[in-house]
Design a protein around this motif. Structure first.
Motif, short mmCIF file in Angstrom:
data_model
loop_
_atom_site.label_atom_id
_atom_site.label_comp_id
_atom_site.label_asym_id
_atom_site.label_seq_id
_atom_site.Cartn_x
_atom_site.Cartn_y
_atom_site.Cartn_z
N ASN A 57 39.83 46.48 29.86
CA ASN A 57 38.94 45.75 29.48
C ASN A 57 37.40 46.17 30.05
OD1 ASN A 57 36.57 43.65 29.82
ND2 ASN A 57 38.07 41.84 30.21
N ASP B 159 39.16 43.21 35.23
CA ASP B 159 38.80 42.26 34.53
C ASP B 159 38.96 41.27 34.52
OD1 ASP B 159 40.42 40.61 32.42
OD2 ASP B 159 40.79 39.36 33.18
N LYS C 282 44.16 35.73 40.35
CA LYS C 282 45.77 36.56 39.52
C LYS C 282 46.76 36.51 40.31
CE LYS C 282 42.66 38.88 36.06
NZ LYS C 282 42.94 38.24 34.78
N HIS D 135 46.49 45.31 30.51
CA HIS D 135 45.56 45.80 29.54
C HIS D 135 44.20 46.86 30.08
CE1 HIS D 135 43.22 42.47 30.67
NE2 HIS D 135 44.67 41.42 30.88
N HIS E 145 34.94 40.70 31.74
CA HIS E 145 35.08 39.44 31.44
C HIS E 145 33.50 38.45 31.35
CE1 HIS E 145 39.27 38.66 29.41
NE2 HIS E 145 39.89 38.89 30.64
N HIS F 193 39.26 41.72 26.04
CA HIS F 193 40.18 42.67 26.39
C HIS F 193 40.02 44.05 25.39
CE1 HIS F 193 43.00 39.61 28.58
NE2 HIS F 193 41.76 40.09 28.92
MN LIG Z 1 41.40 39.00 31.02
#
Ligand SMILES: [Mn+2]
Ligand SMILES: O=C(O)[C@@H](CO)OP(=O)(O)O
Ligand SMILES: [Mn+2]
Length: 547
Positions: free
Chosen positions: A464, A420, A354, A462, A424, A492
């Motif tokens: 997730n 996140d 990130k 966002h 995923h 997401h």
């Molecule tokens: Mn992501």
């Protein structure tokens, strides 16, 4: 310089923005790793500090519609810039709808290169789904049809299987109809086929220099035609699934389509290549492999001389690539730029996965620093993250605490990747631990914020981890597999995200206003106000309330 705010002189210490990547506010408790996690720090923050929710998806972050989930690029662009721009997904869709994309020099040069001489081939490489985070398959379809209309004879597609922005084993939902479409239009001397591919987390789409061997593997697949051979992509997906039971699409190995043992789509001198992802982070490394003369990240073995175009320009500072089909949003007057012009020292930190989010995306897709910025990258593990759900939360916290203790910085930002990256994977248990790791990190970091006399805004880009199961389209209840287990969701979400004001310095004078439109683009002005400054005129309004 940003002007002083007559209404509030600012907090004594620094302002820290903490992004918990992939942390949305869940609608259902079932399937929410956030509800399932033990998170005493976050529970205390929500109970005792001013907090509101922010829109983090759809048009609020520049996506074409409110059916589009948020993602890190648009989220961090909005947070960092304090503004909402029409983003790549929208710009490309509009350029295709209006036909302007076909009039641009980049498309014309690409088509001309593919038509020059005999047997020039037009290759498309990109993410093969309608996720609309990095790409959209409809854009690919439009380009193939247009190439045919303009007289290109041969098209080869290199399809990166998704399963990350769309259901985890949905590859055939895209491959089967697309191969049928290609079959249908392959007539009258036109020949279009899928030539190679593989899971997006296995080949080609690495980012931030985290795993170059992944890109090398993609190069060998797409360019050199090396890999397990199949007759078509439908059979490839079926065959790879049989050989790798339980492997979800994003992690499937590479495949090559061959006729009689000969790969049908190696990339050769004189060909044209379009990388059709509009989002930059995972497009930059493979683009560099095609366009750089001096390239030492891996051995290319053979470097074809091709006319290369990106769907967008992925890095405005590095002009990467030089040829692009659609002009990216010109993100200007970001908070990084204006805090810099105001003379404030800024610190940005995350782990590799990130790192570009808090630097490159934050600063409007620019790889360069503004004066007074310090960036610190913590190297990410290169393992499947369900095996290390804590990721580098502790090390990022160490770096942030050291930066706070140094007293050098007035504005600090960091991103915790856990919610996140582990979200995923679709692994529910690991995702709860990911949230717990972030909670523990926050408990340490917030003590250091107090010690520095500062405040923190705790938020997310966002959702997730807030929805780890697919919902049944009709019942809206978690969907179940044949064996009764829940269908894991890797993408997401459309949920809003929190904005918490952690403030132990104002004596309760400060609050946050829940406006009807509150979104990620309101954070920059809120930070400015907390610093005792007025927002830049281009930024969306501050949500800070001063009593
Ligand atoms: Mn992501
Ligand atoms: O991993 C990625 O590339 C995207 C999902 O496609 O996630 P994020 O936007 O959070 O980086
Ligand atoms: Mn993100």
């Amino acid at each position: 310089m940003l002007q002083k705010n007559p209404a509030f002189a600012g907090v004594p210490g620094p302002v820290v923005v903490i992004v918990m990547d992939g942390y949305g506010i869940p609608k259902h408790t079932v399937g929410s790793a956030i509800d399932a996690a033990r998170k005493p720090t976050l529970d205390r923050l929500f109970a005792q500090y001013p907090n509101i929710t922010l829109r983090a998806h759809g048009t609020a972050v520049g996506m074409p519609s409110d059916d589009d989930m948020g993602n890190s690029e648009v989220g961090h662009n909005a947070i960092g810039a304090g503004q909402v721009y029409a983003q790549g997904a929208a710009l490309v869709a509009d350029a295709i709808a209006a036909g302007t994309i076909w009039q641009g020099a980049a498309w014309q040069e690409t088509v001309a290169a593919a038509k020059a001489g005999n047997g020039g081939v037009l290759h498309f490489i990109g993410l093969f789904s309608d996720g609309n985070v990095h790409s959209h398959i409809d854009h690919l379809k439009a380009m193939v049809a247009q190439a045919r209309a303009e007289g290109v004879k041969t098209v080869r597609i290199h399809a990166l299987l998704d399963g990350r922005d769309v259901p985890e084993t949905s590859a055939l939902d895209y491959v089967v109809p697309f191969e049928a479409f290609l079959d249908e239009i392959s007539a009258d001397g036109f020949d279009a086929r899928i030539a190679s591919g593989g899971g997006r987390q296995t080949i080609t789409m690495d980012r931030y220099d985290a795993n170059w061997p992944m890109v090398a593997r993609g190069w060998r697949t797409h360019v050199l035609g090396e890999g397990p051979q199949f007759a078509n992509a439908t059979e490839a997906v079926q065959g790879l699934r049989e050989r790798n039971p339980g492997t979800i699409d994003q992690d499937l190995p590479e495949f090559v389509i061959a006729d009689g043992g000969k790969p049908i789509g190696t990339i050769e001198d004189g060909d044209a290549v379009v990388f059709y992802n509009f989002r930059g982070d995972r497009a930059i490394e493979i683009t560099r492999a095609f366009v750089e003369d001096d390239f030492s990240e891996f051995d290319r073995v053979r470097r074809p001389r091709v006319t290369y175009a990106g769907m967008l320009q992925y890095d405005g500072d590095l002009h990467l690539p030089e040829r692009f089909l659609v002009t990216p949003p010109a993100i200007r007057n970001t908070s990084g730029e204006w805090f810099s012009k105001t003379g404030l020292a800024q610190f940005a930190c995350s782990e590799t996965q990130k790192f570009g989010h808090v630097t490159y995306f934050w600063n409007g897709n620019r790889s360069g620093k503004f004066e007074g910025e310090t960036w610190q990258e913590v190297p990410s593990d290169v393992v499947p993250f369900e095996q290390r759900p804590w990721m580098k939360a502790a090390e990022i916290t160490d770096a942030m605490i050291a930066a706070l203790q140094s007293g050098r910085y007035k504005v600090l930002r960091c991103n915790y990747a856990n919610g996140d990256m582990v979200g995923h994977t679709g692994n529910f248990r690991a995702a709860t631990m990911a949230i717990e790791a972030v909670d523990l990190a926050l408990s340490r970091l917030l003590r250091a914020v107090d010690a520095a006399g500062g405040v923190a805004l705790v938020t997310a880009d966002h959702g997730n981890a807030d929805e780890m199961f697919e919902l049944d389209k009709k019942t809206k209840e978690p969907a179940v597999n044949e064996d009764g287990s829940y269908k894991a969701k890797t993408a997401h979400t459309l949920n809003p995200v929190p904005l918490i004001l952690y403030d132990n310095v104002s004596g309760g004078r400060l609050g946050l206003e829940q406006t009807g439109t509150a979104g990620l683009s309101n954070i920059a002005a809120t930070v400015a106000n907390l610093l005792g400054l007025q927002k830049h005129e281009r930024w969306d309004d501050s949500l800070l309330v001063v009593k």
